[in-house]
Motif scaffolding. Structure first.
Motif, short mmCIF file in Angstrom:
data_model
loop_
_atom_site.label_atom_id
_atom_site.label_comp_id
_atom_site.label_asym_id
_atom_site.label_seq_id
_atom_site.Cartn_x
_atom_site.Cartn_y
_atom_site.Cartn_z
N ARG A 62 51.82 -48.40 46.26
CA ARG A 62 51.77 -47.49 45.66
C ARG A 62 52.91 -47.85 44.89
N THR A 113 55.77 -46.63 42.78
CA THR A 113 57.16 -46.02 42.77
C THR A 113 57.70 -44.85 42.40
N SER A 173 55.27 -42.28 43.92
CA SER A 173 55.82 -41.83 44.97
C SER A 173 57.52 -41.40 45.24
N THR A 219 55.93 -37.03 44.39
CA THR A 219 55.89 -36.71 45.76
C THR A 219 56.34 -36.45 46.85
N THR A 276 58.51 -40.11 50.84
CA THR A 276 58.94 -41.42 49.33
C THR A 276 58.83 -42.05 50.69
N ARG A 290 55.06 -43.84 51.67
CA ARG A 290 54.52 -44.33 50.42
C ARG A 290 55.16 -45.26 49.90
N CYS A 291 56.36 -45.82 49.81
CA CYS A 291 56.46 -46.85 49.06
C CYS A 291 56.44 -48.28 50.35
N TYR A 314 64.76 -46.20 48.41
CA TYR A 314 63.86 -45.06 47.86
C TYR A 314 63.86 -43.67 47.88
N THR A 355 64.95 -40.34 45.64
CA THR A 355 64.58 -38.98 45.97
C THR A 355 65.23 -37.71 45.72
#
Length: 124
Positions: free
Chosen positions: A2, A4, A7, A10, A59, A62-63, A70, A74
């Motif tokens: 997805r 970044t 993500s 989120t 994160t 999802r990444c 990532y 976050t």
């Protein structure tokens, strides 16, 4: 894989949601039990750590790759938002302990991101 930025956003939403929920629960515990305000810093650190860990996990999951990066991003974004709110809204000064909080937020979220990437790899 997805986007970044989506993500990370989120993960930030999960972090803020958990921190707000934990803060509400702590406020209720302070109001309705014999819990003392002197134990409040321990609850605050635990709630923030849990929120950062889950946010980094979401994160990283999802990444699908580079979870430490990532997840750490976050945590850093969360730290900057909290710092801005504290500085602009409550006139909180910048101190050396602020940098330790940034480092801690990065590390905890990065660990969550690593775990999230590894669970995403098992899912495939």
């Amino acid at each position: 894989m997805r986007s970044t930025s989506a993500s990370v956003m989120t993960g930030l939403l999960f972090t803020f949601g958990l921190v707000l929920s934990g803060s509400l629960l702590t406020a209720m515990l302070l109001s309705f039990t014999e819990l003392r305000e002197s134990s409040l810093p321990y609850f605050t650190y635990a709630i923030n750590a849990l929120g950062l860990l889950v946010g980094g996990f979401v994160t990283g999951r999802r990444c699908g790759g580079r979870g430490w990066y990532y997840g750490g991003l976050t945590g850093s974004a969360y730290f900057i938002l909290v710092l801005l709110i504290g500085f602009l809204g409550f006139d909180a000064p910048m101190q050396l302990s602020t940098l330790f909080y940034l480092l801690g937020a990065f590390v905890v979220s990065a660990m969550g991101g690593v775990v999230g990437v590894n669970t995403a790899a098992e899912r495939r």
